[in-house]
Design a protein around this motif. Structure first.
Motif, PDB file in Angstrom:
ATOM      1  N   THR A 192       1.976  -1.775   4.963  1.00 20.31           N
ATOM      2  CA  THR A 192       1.080  -2.351   4.172  1.00 20.31           C
ATOM      3  C   THR A 192       1.518  -3.970   3.738  1.00 20.31           C
ATOM      4  O   THR A 192       0.815  -4.534   3.121  1.00 20.31           O
ATOM      5  CB  THR A 192       1.212  -1.532   2.764  1.00 20.31           C
ATOM      6  OG1 THR A 192       2.649  -1.843   2.360  1.00 20.31           O
ATOM      7  CG2 THR A 192       0.651  -0.091   2.909  1.00 20.31           C
ATOM      8  N   HIS A 193       2.613  -4.496   4.589  1.00 22.84           N
ATOM      9  CA  HIS A 193       2.878  -5.770   4.363  1.00 22.84           C
ATOM     10  C   HIS A 193       1.733  -6.549   5.103  1.00 22.84           C
ATOM     11  O   HIS A 193       0.779  -6.253   5.900  1.00 22.84           O
ATOM     12  CB  HIS A 193       4.343  -6.052   5.140  1.00 22.84           C
ATOM     13  CG  HIS A 193       4.217  -5.747   6.570  1.00 22.84           C
ATOM     14  ND1 HIS A 193       3.548  -6.298   7.486  1.00 22.84           N
ATOM     15  CD2 HIS A 193       5.054  -4.546   7.283  1.00 22.84           C
ATOM     16  CE1 HIS A 193       3.975  -5.962   8.709  1.00 22.84           C
ATOM     17  NE2 HIS A 193       4.692  -4.999   8.527  1.00 22.84           N
ATOM     18  N   GLU A 194       1.951  -7.935   4.550  1.00 23.97           N
ATOM     19  CA  GLU A 194       0.999  -8.804   5.027  1.00 23.97           C
ATOM     20  C   GLU A 194       0.963  -9.106   6.498  1.00 23.97           C
ATOM     21  O   GLU A 194       2.132  -9.252   6.899  1.00 23.97           O
ATOM     22  CB  GLU A 194       0.902 -10.074   4.059  1.00 23.97           C
ATOM     23  CG  GLU A 194       0.110 -10.993   4.616  1.00 23.97           C
ATOM     24  CD  GLU A 194       0.048 -12.591   3.529  1.00 23.97           C
ATOM     25  OE1 GLU A 194      -0.577 -13.373   3.931  1.00 23.97           O
ATOM     26  OE2 GLU A 194       0.768 -12.325   2.686  1.00 23.97           O
ATOM     27  N   LEU A 195      -0.027  -9.398   7.337  1.00 27.08           N
ATOM     28  CA  LEU A 195       0.096  -9.997   8.584  1.00 27.08           C
ATOM     29  C   LEU A 195       0.877 -11.310   8.918  1.00 27.08           C
ATOM     30  O   LEU A 195       0.355 -12.066   8.176  1.00 27.08           O
ATOM     31  CB  LEU A 195      -1.091  -9.872   9.451  1.00 27.08           C
ATOM     32  CG  LEU A 195      -1.275 -10.176  10.594  1.00 27.08           C
ATOM     33  CD1 LEU A 195      -0.563  -9.218  11.727  1.00 27.08           C
ATOM     34  CD2 LEU A 195      -2.700 -10.366  11.237  1.00 27.08           C
ATOM     35  N   GLN A 196       1.821 -11.353   9.628  1.00 25.19           N
ATOM     36  CA  GLN A 196       2.460 -12.693   9.573  1.00 25.19           C
ATOM     37  C   GLN A 196       2.496 -12.873  11.346  1.00 25.19           C
ATOM     38  O   GLN A 196       2.170 -11.859  12.166  1.00 25.19           O
ATOM     39  CB  GLN A 196       3.900 -12.370   9.173  1.00 25.19           C
ATOM     40  CG  GLN A 196       4.065 -12.315   7.773  1.00 25.19           C
ATOM     41  CD  GLN A 196       3.636 -13.313   6.793  1.00 25.19           C
ATOM     42  OE1 GLN A 196       3.483 -14.580   7.445  1.00 25.19           O
ATOM     43  NE2 GLN A 196       3.475 -13.425   5.517  1.00 25.19           N
ATOM     44  N   ALA A 197       2.969 -14.149  11.601  1.00 28.33           N
ATOM     45  CA  ALA A 197       3.150 -14.644  12.842  1.00 28.33           C
ATOM     46  C   ALA A 197       3.839 -13.581  14.059  1.00 28.33           C
ATOM     47  O   ALA A 197       3.459 -13.304  14.956  1.00 28.33           O
ATOM     48  CB  ALA A 197       3.441 -15.892  13.256  1.00 28.33           C
TER      49      ALA A 197
ATOM     50  N   LEU B 212      -5.279  -5.479  12.328  1.00 32.05           N
ATOM     51  CA  LEU B 212      -5.136  -4.779  11.094  1.00 32.05           C
ATOM     52  C   LEU B 212      -5.485  -3.324  11.253  1.00 32.05           C
ATOM     53  O   LEU B 212      -4.503  -2.561  10.397  1.00 32.05           O
ATOM     54  CB  LEU B 212      -6.057  -5.448  10.149  1.00 32.05           C
ATOM     55  CG  LEU B 212      -5.930  -6.985   9.672  1.00 32.05           C
ATOM     56  CD1 LEU B 212      -7.066  -7.541   8.792  1.00 32.05           C
ATOM     57  CD2 LEU B 212      -4.659  -7.148   9.229  1.00 32.05           C
ATOM     58  N   GLY B 213      -6.435  -2.871  12.091  1.00 29.93           N
ATOM     59  CA  GLY B 213      -6.312  -1.665  12.301  1.00 29.93           C
ATOM     60  C   GLY B 213      -5.124  -0.946  12.855  1.00 29.93           C
ATOM     61  O   GLY B 213      -4.840   0.127  12.468  1.00 29.93           O
ATOM     62  N   ALA B 214      -4.515  -1.419  13.804  1.00 30.72           N
ATOM     63  CA  ALA B 214      -3.125  -1.045  14.264  1.00 30.72           C
ATOM     64  C   ALA B 214      -2.313  -0.909  13.110  1.00 30.72           C
ATOM     65  O   ALA B 214      -1.319  -0.041  13.145  1.00 30.72           O
ATOM     66  CB  ALA B 214      -2.688  -1.669  15.302  1.00 30.72           C
ATOM     67  N   MET B 215      -2.178  -1.688  12.320  1.00 33.27           N
ATOM     68  CA  MET B 215      -1.022  -1.821  11.180  1.00 33.27           C
ATOM     69  C   MET B 215      -1.566  -0.732  10.376  1.00 33.27           C
ATOM     70  O   MET B 215      -0.594  -0.050   9.700  1.00 33.27           O
ATOM     71  CB  MET B 215      -1.155  -3.104  10.608  1.00 33.27           C
ATOM     72  CG  MET B 215      -0.737  -4.351  11.526  1.00 33.27           C
ATOM     73  SD  MET B 215      -0.791  -6.015  10.571  1.00 33.27           S
ATOM     74  CE  MET B 215       0.201  -5.938   9.223  1.00 33.27           C
ATOM     75  N   ALA B 216      -2.785  -0.655   9.909  1.00 33.22           N
ATOM     76  CA  ALA B 216      -3.090   0.796   9.081  1.00 33.22           C
ATOM     77  C   ALA B 216      -2.684   2.282   9.577  1.00 33.22           C
ATOM     78  O   ALA B 216      -2.283   2.832   8.971  1.00 33.22           O
ATOM     79  CB  ALA B 216      -4.588   0.411   8.803  1.00 33.22           C
ATOM     80  N   ALA B 217      -3.035   1.978  11.032  1.00 33.52           N
ATOM     81  CA  ALA B 217      -2.647   3.395  11.623  1.00 33.52           C
ATOM     82  C   ALA B 217      -1.097   3.508  11.631  1.00 33.52           C
ATOM     83  O   ALA B 217      -0.743   4.762  11.476  1.00 33.52           O
ATOM     84  CB  ALA B 217      -3.239   3.423  13.026  1.00 33.52           C
ATOM     85  N   ALA B 218      -0.526   2.626  11.497  1.00 37.52           N
ATOM     86  CA  ALA B 218       1.156   2.688  11.593  1.00 37.52           C
ATOM     87  C   ALA B 218       1.665   2.788  10.365  1.00 37.52           C
ATOM     88  O   ALA B 218       2.650   3.256  10.009  1.00 37.52           O
ATOM     89  CB  ALA B 218       1.751   1.453  12.199  1.00 37.52           C
ATOM     90  N   GLY B 219       0.633   2.879   9.235  1.00 37.10           N
ATOM     91  CA  GLY B 219       1.066   3.076   7.780  1.00 37.10           C
ATOM     92  C   GLY B 219       1.752   1.945   7.153  1.00 37.10           C
ATOM     93  O   GLY B 219       2.538   2.050   6.142  1.00 37.10           O
TER      94      GLY B 219
END
Length: 680
Positions: free
Chosen positions: A329-334, A320-327
């Protein structure tokens, strides 16, 4: 003399079949003759006037059916590794007759009567330890095949086994059709965004192998291609497409739909178990294992499940931190997990797989696995490029012992292709047997994505582990040193068979091995110390995710086979089981039921997928014997390992074999430590 090459003597080097002369049409008439020959041999053993003895009954039975055994080894090798529509048709046609023959042999009342008479006198026969083991195993083979059932029950049991053979064949052929029929074509630069050069090269080669035009790249469902694609592709829409195709194999409404096949297999297995007096198939299957019971299996799975959930929750925060760093906002999926986990690993450990992979060329890693076998067991490997296999990809090596004597022949088939089933496996084209004068012919199959023309095939660290794993099985077959074929090589209890393979994986990550063989394919530079340190630091990152994927598959397997009858909807049952255990949605399974070949292409791992974890307890504890000796190639420990584990086959009870090597029963802590699952 017949012109059918399958019915002639195989006079080539090492008794290899004349692959180039063999056509699918040769198999059915060859099988018809071989089955008749074996039936006559069985009748002769059962009908002899002399009282049963080890020599005239057990040894004679072990030596019988030579033509049939030879044909089956060849046929199933080709069906798995180099199939065709014609060969698949033969496979479907022969599934039930071959199963019927197996039932006829192991329900033969005259033969069983002689085996049982010997079994009842076993304490008075003066047998060697291996002879007694053979008698006990063969007697159990008859019992588990239904020899003691009443006549009507035997008839029904044989019908079940024939129908299961047909269903297993259809299941496997459906999975292959689903996998080989899928292509995610990438035709624009925008569709290649994020993919490192090694992924692009492998995807282009896959397109070339399929005869596609210049500029097209193809993602297939081969693990060595789809996992890197899911890890690096910046195109979330394409990741989702690939992921859905990968997990959806067999779960569709077309010709490759396996849902009803799974359900019928489970129903027939439940009936099979009831005929043996068991409440469910899991109880029947586990009766002949080290674990022995569902309680023992579930105890191990539960011990791992909860720490793995906690580890995956920690990994999720990093993702989730890597997703936030990439900007984003979508939900984490498989289909997001591997992509952002790769970015999280890169950020945390400054480790990029694209930086690592050039050091792991296939040829160098094959040299590494041979070198480890030489240092441990004194083996020598002599390339035989003149030996022709069933496909141009097959490489042959003579295997020599330290004294120069022939130990066997090793064949390796490393690349994915549409005519080859997925996964990685070892099989014997000939088992070792002193009584038969047989040296082993052992085959390893992998499904690596081939490198571009003129460039080496580069492996991930996970691919290297697979390479060593399968070669561990190969060594189990090659080092076998038993009198009787039934006890040779990997024909051990299912939760012991993964010990030699998983144990061998440990050497692939040893610094002294990596420093010698992990060299950059362009510069020949050895793996830098700094990069090796990063690999070691990151080794346990992602273990929560991977442990859950494996353990969830094992839990679904056990749950399905613990039922007294098949569920009405296997997909709904799978979903409900995972919900009950609380598997996070973004994790998923190693294998969904509809493409779970371990369970449904045969009964080999049915109610038995847990065995990899069971054997991991053994292999981590076993490797600690080398650690405690202060040398991972310690000669005394290696000699004991060869004698007690790799060479013994099924000639001794597995718990006894482990104790002979380790000096005690195994303990679970080394496995938990290796996976990073011990409490802090």
């Amino acid at each position: 003399m017949s012109t059918n090459p399958l019915l002639q003597d195989w006079a080539g080097p090492h008794g290899l079949p004349p692959f180039a002369d063999i056509a699918a049409a040769h198999f059915q008439p060859a099988f018809d003759l071989a089955l008749a020959e074996h039936r006559a041999e069985i009748d002769a053993i059962a009908g002899q006037a002399d009282a049963p003895s080890f020599a005239n009954t057990l040894a004679a039975f072990d030596a019988s059916g030579r033509r049939l055994t030879r044909l089956e080894h060849l046929f199933y090798t080709l069906a798995a590794s180099a199939t065709s529509p014609e060969l698949q048709a033969v496979q479907r046609a022969m599934a039930a007759p071959l199963a019927d023959h197996g039932s006829a042999v192991y329900m033969h009342q005259g033969l069983f009567g002689r085996v049982e008479a010997l079994f009842e006198q076993r304490d008075q026969l003066g047998l060697t330890a291996e002879q007694r083991r053979l008698l006990e195993r063969v007697h159990l083979d008859f019992l588990r095949a239904g020899a003691r059932l009443a006549p009507a029950a035997r008839e029904r049991y044989a019908a079940i086994m024939a129908r299961l053979a047909e269903l297993n064949t259809r299941f496997a052929q459906n999975v292959l059709a689903s996998e080989s029929g899928y292509q995610l074509r990438l035709t624009t630069a925008a569709e290649l965004v994020g993919l490192p050069d090694f992924v692009r090269a492998a995807a282009r080669q896959a397109a070339i192998d399929r005869g596609l035009e210049e500029g097209v790249h193809v993602i297939t469902l081969s693990r060595s291609l789809i996992v890197p694609f899911l890890s690096f592709s910046a195109r979330r829409d394409l990741r989702e497409q690939a992921w859905r195709a990968w997990v959806g194999r067999g779960d569709d409404t077309g010709d490759t739909d396996n849902r009803e096949i799974c359900r019928e297999i489970l129903e027939l297995r439940a009936e099979q178990a009831r005929l043996h007096g068991h409440a469910c198939y899991a109880d029947y299957a586990l009766e002949d294992t080290m674990a022995r019971s569902q309680a023992a299996v579930m105890g191990l799975l539960e011990r791992v499940w909860h720490p793995a959930l906690a580890a995956q929750a920690r990994e999720r925060e990093a993702v989730l931190g890597a997703m936030a760093a990439a900007g984003v906002t979508h939900e984490l999926q498989a289909w997001d997990w591997r992509f952002y986990a790769e970015q999280a690993k890169r950020a945390r450990f400054e480790l990029d797989e694209a930086e690592v992979k050039p050091y792991f060329s296939l040829d160098r890693m094959v040299a590494a696995m041979f070198d480890c076998a030489s240092r441990l067991f004194g083996l020598q490997f002599k390339a035989r490029p003149d030996l022709v296999g069933y496909h141009a990809d097959v490489r042959a090596y003579e295997v020599l012992d330290a004294d120069g004597s022939l130990r066997g022949l090793f064949l390796q088939d490393n690349f994915a292709r549409p005519t080859k089933r997925s996964g990685a496996w070892m099989n014997a084209m000939r088992n070792q047997s002193r009584a038969l004068g047989a040296t082993p012919i052992i085959l390893n199959n992998n499904n690596f994505a081939r490198g571009a023309a003129g460039e080496p095939t580069l492996l991930s660290f996970d691919d290297v582990r697979t390479l060593f794993h399968e070669f561990g099985h190969g060594l189990h077959g090659l080092l076998s040193s038993v009198e009787h074929e039934r006890l040779a090589g990997t024909q051990v209890l299912r939760d012991f068979v993964e010990l030699p393979s998983q144990l061998y994986e440990h050497w692939m990550a040893e610094p002294q091995v990596l420093k010698k063989f992990a060299r950059h394919w362009q510069t020949d530079e050895p793996l830098p110390d700094a990069l090796l340190a990063k690999l070691q630091a990151a080794r346990q990152f992602g273990q929560g995710y991977e442990t859950l994927r494996y353990t969830a598959s094992a839990l679904v397997d056990m749950a399905a086979h613990a039922l007294p009858a098949a569920p009405a909807d296997v997909v709904a049952f799978e979903r409900e089981t995972l919900s009950r255990w609380g598997l996070p949605a973004e994790v998923g399974l190693n294998h969904r039921l509809t493409h779970f070949q371990h369970l449904f292409s045969s009964a080999g791992y049915a109610a038995g997928y847990y065995v990899y974890l069971w054997a991991e307890v053994l292999d981590c504890d076993a490797f600690d014997a080398f650690v405690e000796a202060g040398n991972v190639f310690d000669a005394a420990v290696a000699a004991r390992l060869r004698e007690c584990i790799y060479s013994a086959g099924n000639s001794r009870e597995p718990g006894e074999a482990f104790r002979a090597f380790r000096g005690r029963d195994p303990v679970v802590e080394p496995m938990l430590k290796d996976r990073g699952l011990l409490p802090a």
